[in-house]
Motif scaffolding. Structure first.
Motif, short mmCIF file in Angstrom:
data_model
loop_
_atom_site.label_atom_id
_atom_site.label_comp_id
_atom_site.label_asym_id
_atom_site.label_seq_id
_atom_site.Cartn_x
_atom_site.Cartn_y
_atom_site.Cartn_z
N VAL A 170 0.84 -1.20 0.00
CA VAL A 170 0.00 0.00 0.00
C VAL A 170 0.88 1.25 0.00
O VAL A 170 0.67 2.19 -0.78
CB VAL A 170 -0.93 0.00 1.24
N TYR A 171 1.91 1.23 0.85
CA TYR A 171 2.78 2.41 0.94
C TYR A 171 3.48 2.69 -0.39
O TYR A 171 3.46 3.82 -0.89
CB TYR A 171 3.81 2.24 2.05
N TYR A 172 4.09 1.64 -0.99
CA TYR A 172 4.85 1.88 -2.23
C TYR A 172 3.92 2.32 -3.35
O TYR A 172 4.28 3.18 -4.16
CB TYR A 172 5.62 0.62 -2.64
N VAL A 224 1.19 4.12 -3.11
CA VAL A 224 0.89 5.54 -2.94
C VAL A 224 2.12 6.39 -3.22
O VAL A 224 2.04 7.45 -3.83
CB VAL A 224 0.39 5.79 -1.50
N TYR A 225 3.28 5.88 -2.80
CA TYR A 225 4.52 6.64 -3.00
C TYR A 225 4.75 6.89 -4.50
O TYR A 225 5.06 8.00 -4.91
CB TYR A 225 5.69 5.89 -2.40
N ILE A 235 2.19 9.50 -5.90
CA ILE A 235 2.47 10.93 -5.69
C ILE A 235 3.81 11.33 -6.32
O ILE A 235 4.08 12.49 -6.49
CB ILE A 235 2.47 11.31 -4.19
N TYR A 241 14.08 5.84 4.29
CA TYR A 241 12.77 6.39 4.63
C TYR A 241 11.67 5.35 4.46
O TYR A 241 10.82 5.17 5.33
CB TYR A 241 12.49 7.61 3.73
N ASP A 242 11.70 4.61 3.33
CA ASP A 242 10.61 3.67 3.05
C ASP A 242 10.55 2.55 4.07
O ASP A 242 9.46 2.17 4.51
CB ASP A 242 10.73 3.12 1.63
N LYS A 243 11.71 2.04 4.51
CA LYS A 243 11.69 0.94 5.49
C LYS A 243 11.10 1.41 6.82
O LYS A 243 10.38 0.68 7.49
CB LYS A 243 13.10 0.41 5.74
N VAL A 291 8.83 3.85 7.24
CA VAL A 291 7.38 4.02 7.12
C VAL A 291 6.69 2.66 7.10
O VAL A 291 5.70 2.43 7.81
CB VAL A 291 7.02 4.80 5.84
N VAL A 292 7.23 1.73 6.31
CA VAL A 292 6.60 0.42 6.18
C VAL A 292 6.50 -0.27 7.53
O VAL A 292 5.48 -0.87 7.87
CB VAL A 292 7.40 -0.44 5.17
N ILE A 348 3.84 1.78 9.89
CA ILE A 348 2.39 1.73 9.65
C ILE A 348 1.80 0.37 10.01
O ILE A 348 0.58 0.22 10.06
CB ILE A 348 2.00 2.08 8.18
N ALA A 386 -7.09 1.58 4.73
CA ALA A 386 -5.89 1.60 3.90
C ALA A 386 -5.77 2.94 3.18
O ALA A 386 -4.69 3.53 3.08
CB ALA A 386 -5.92 0.45 2.89
N ALA A 420 -2.85 5.77 3.37
CA ALA A 420 -2.20 6.28 2.16
C ALA A 420 -2.21 7.81 2.15
O ALA A 420 -1.18 8.45 1.93
CB ALA A 420 -2.90 5.74 0.93
N SER A 451 1.14 10.25 2.64
CA SER A 451 1.63 11.02 1.50
C SER A 451 1.58 12.53 1.73
O SER A 451 2.36 13.26 1.12
CB SER A 451 0.85 10.64 0.24
N ILE A 453 4.93 14.10 2.78
CA ILE A 453 5.92 13.99 1.70
C ILE A 453 5.68 15.09 0.68
O ILE A 453 6.59 15.81 0.28
CB ILE A 453 5.84 12.62 0.99
N LEU A 454 4.39 15.26 0.29
CA LEU A 454 4.04 16.29 -0.69
C LEU A 454 4.40 17.66 -0.15
O LEU A 454 4.96 18.50 -0.87
CB LEU A 454 2.54 16.21 -1.00
N ARG A 478 8.06 18.24 -0.31
CA ARG A 478 8.50 18.43 -1.69
C ARG A 478 8.17 19.83 -2.16
O ARG A 478 8.94 20.49 -2.84
CB ARG A 478 7.78 17.45 -2.60
N PHE A 507 13.20 13.20 -1.76
CA PHE A 507 12.35 12.01 -1.80
C PHE A 507 12.06 11.62 -3.23
O PHE A 507 11.46 12.39 -3.95
CB PHE A 507 11.03 12.25 -1.05
#
Lengths: 157, 257
Positions: free
Chosen positions: A95-97, A99-100, A103, B192-194, B196-197, B200, B235, B239, B243, B246-247, B250, B257
């Motif tokens: 789900v995270y990837y 959405v990533y 965006i 960063y991704d690890k 967050v994953v 959550i 979910a 999401a 996000s 992050i937005l 940016r 990112f």
């Protein structure tokens, strides 16, 4: 060695998840086992075949069967082992990837990740369904006659 | 011979507590039927939904009675499900009289989750372990652990002030995402991704999703749909929550990112 580390980490994760959902102390270890076993199945199948969806299907199936076996042995609802164990397989990362990439404007990656997440969710669905499709009686081989019937009755609950 | 009303009340109360604690529909419905049969009722009907219970007994007789319950979704508490399952078994084996059963039901309701300290620590462990499992380094695990502790603190606060479930999820994921961004800003070698994953994981709708599948499997299509929509919306909330920061970063520019 790597497998052992994966096993221990997955077990720790599942026990911690079980604590968050107030699982009784006596069952924590078994919840941990169910989570760790399903994660190892996922990990090995994923590594050997490179097919994440198949790995998820196999892992969920094993998890469901294992939970039901534990439920009979420990005389508890299968739900408690299943719910804690499923967390290692739920596609939170997917789900995270998805959405990533959405965006980030990367349409191709977004579509592929999104589809993969959807497929994993479907794999979990069918893993659980196949796991529950095994007749209840098979789990009660060791008991006989009236006792077996009673066990089957209360298992339904 | 006990009164129909008392028996039905007991059965529905047990069902109510089970449903609240996260048992699946089929188990709840079956429990009610078993209890009513064990106490010798013959003419009855039960219908259980993901957030409601309808039951009636002896409709065509003098002592007719029926009950409707609204059961809002609450936190999953598996120790209650286990204890109530044992209670229902004992009732079916005729080991438990009506007053005894009422007492034991009260005891089951008083079962509390683990203490605050333990759940906070456990949440940290969940985040750290999942970060590691999805291929993070030890440093990622350590940061995840810290984020997990704060996350559970926030979740407990939301529960205390009765924030709605979806808002809780959005806020929590915003906070997770912000914390992860701040940890990346430290310029340590963090993924960063690890982070967050891993972080959550405690709010991912794994339980509702599983319950939904089992509802469909047991042909409770309505409850299954309700649970499925719940899982999808949760979910979606995660999401959106993840996000947004992050937005924002940016937009502020110059971020990697």
């Amino acid at each position: 060695m790597n497998y052992l580390i994966q096993f221990i980490v997955a077990m720790t994760a599942t026990v911690a998840v079980a604590i968050l959902f107030a699982t009784p102390k006596k069952e924590l270890l078994f919840c941990g086992l169910s989570g760790a076993i399903s994660w190892i199945v996922y990990y090995v199948v994923d590594e050997k075949s490179g097919n994440t969806v198949a790995a998820c299907l196999a892992a969920t199936f094993i998890l469901t069967v294992f939970s039901r076996a534990l439920a009979v042995l420990r005389k508890n609802p299968a739900t408690i082992y299943l719910l804690s164990g499923i967390f290692t397989l739920v596609p939170g990362a997917g789900v995270y990837y998805t959405v990533y990439y959405l965006i980030s404007g990367d349409r191709a990656q977004f579509a592929s990740k999104g589809l993969e997440t959807f497929e994993i969710a479907l794999a979990i669905v069918f893993g659980i369904i196949f796991g529950f499709a095994i007749p209840e009686a098979l789990f009660h081989r060791h008991t006989h006659g009236k006792q077996a019937k009673r066990a089957a009755d209360s298992q339904k609950l | 011979m006990a009164h129909t009303k008392e028996i039905l009340t007991l059965a529905v109360e047990i069902a109510d507590t089970m449903l609240r604690s996260g048992a699946e529909i089929y188990r709840v419905e079956d429990s009610v039927i078993h209890i009513l049969e064990a106490y010798g009722l013959e003419d009855f009907d039960v219908y259980v939904l993901s957030n409601g219970i309808f039951a009636s007994a002896n409709e065509n007789r003098e002592d007719a009675c029926s009950m409707v319950r609204h059961v809002p979704m609450a936190a999953t508490q598996l120790n209650r499900v286990v204890a109530l399952n044992q209670l229902v078994r004992d009732i079916c084996d005729h080991k438990c009289t009506l007053p005894e059963a009422n007492l034991r039901l009260q005891k089951c309701r008083d079962l509390s989750p683990y203490s605050r300290g333990i759940t906070i620590f456990a949440c940290g462990v969940v985040c750290a372990a999942f970060s590691l499992m999805f291929g993070g380094s030890m440093l990622d695990g350590l940061f995840s652990f810290g984020i997990g502790l704060l996350e559970q603190l926030f979740l407990l606060a939301c529960k205390k002030y009765k924030v709605s479930r979806f808002l809780t999820t959005v806020y929590t994921s915003v906070i997770i995402s912000l914390l992860c961004i701040f940890s990346v800003i430290t310029r340590l070698p963090i993924h960063y991704d690890k982070l967050v994953v891993g972080a959550i994981m405690p709010i991912v709708p794994g339980i509702v999703f599983t319950t939904s599948i089992r509802d469909f499997y047991n042909e409770d299509y309505l409850s299954g749909s309700i649970h499925l929509i719940d899982a999808l919306l949760t979910a979606l909330c995660i999401a959106v929550g993840v996000s947004l920061p992050i937005l924002l970063f940016r937009y502020l520019g110059g971020f990697w990112f």
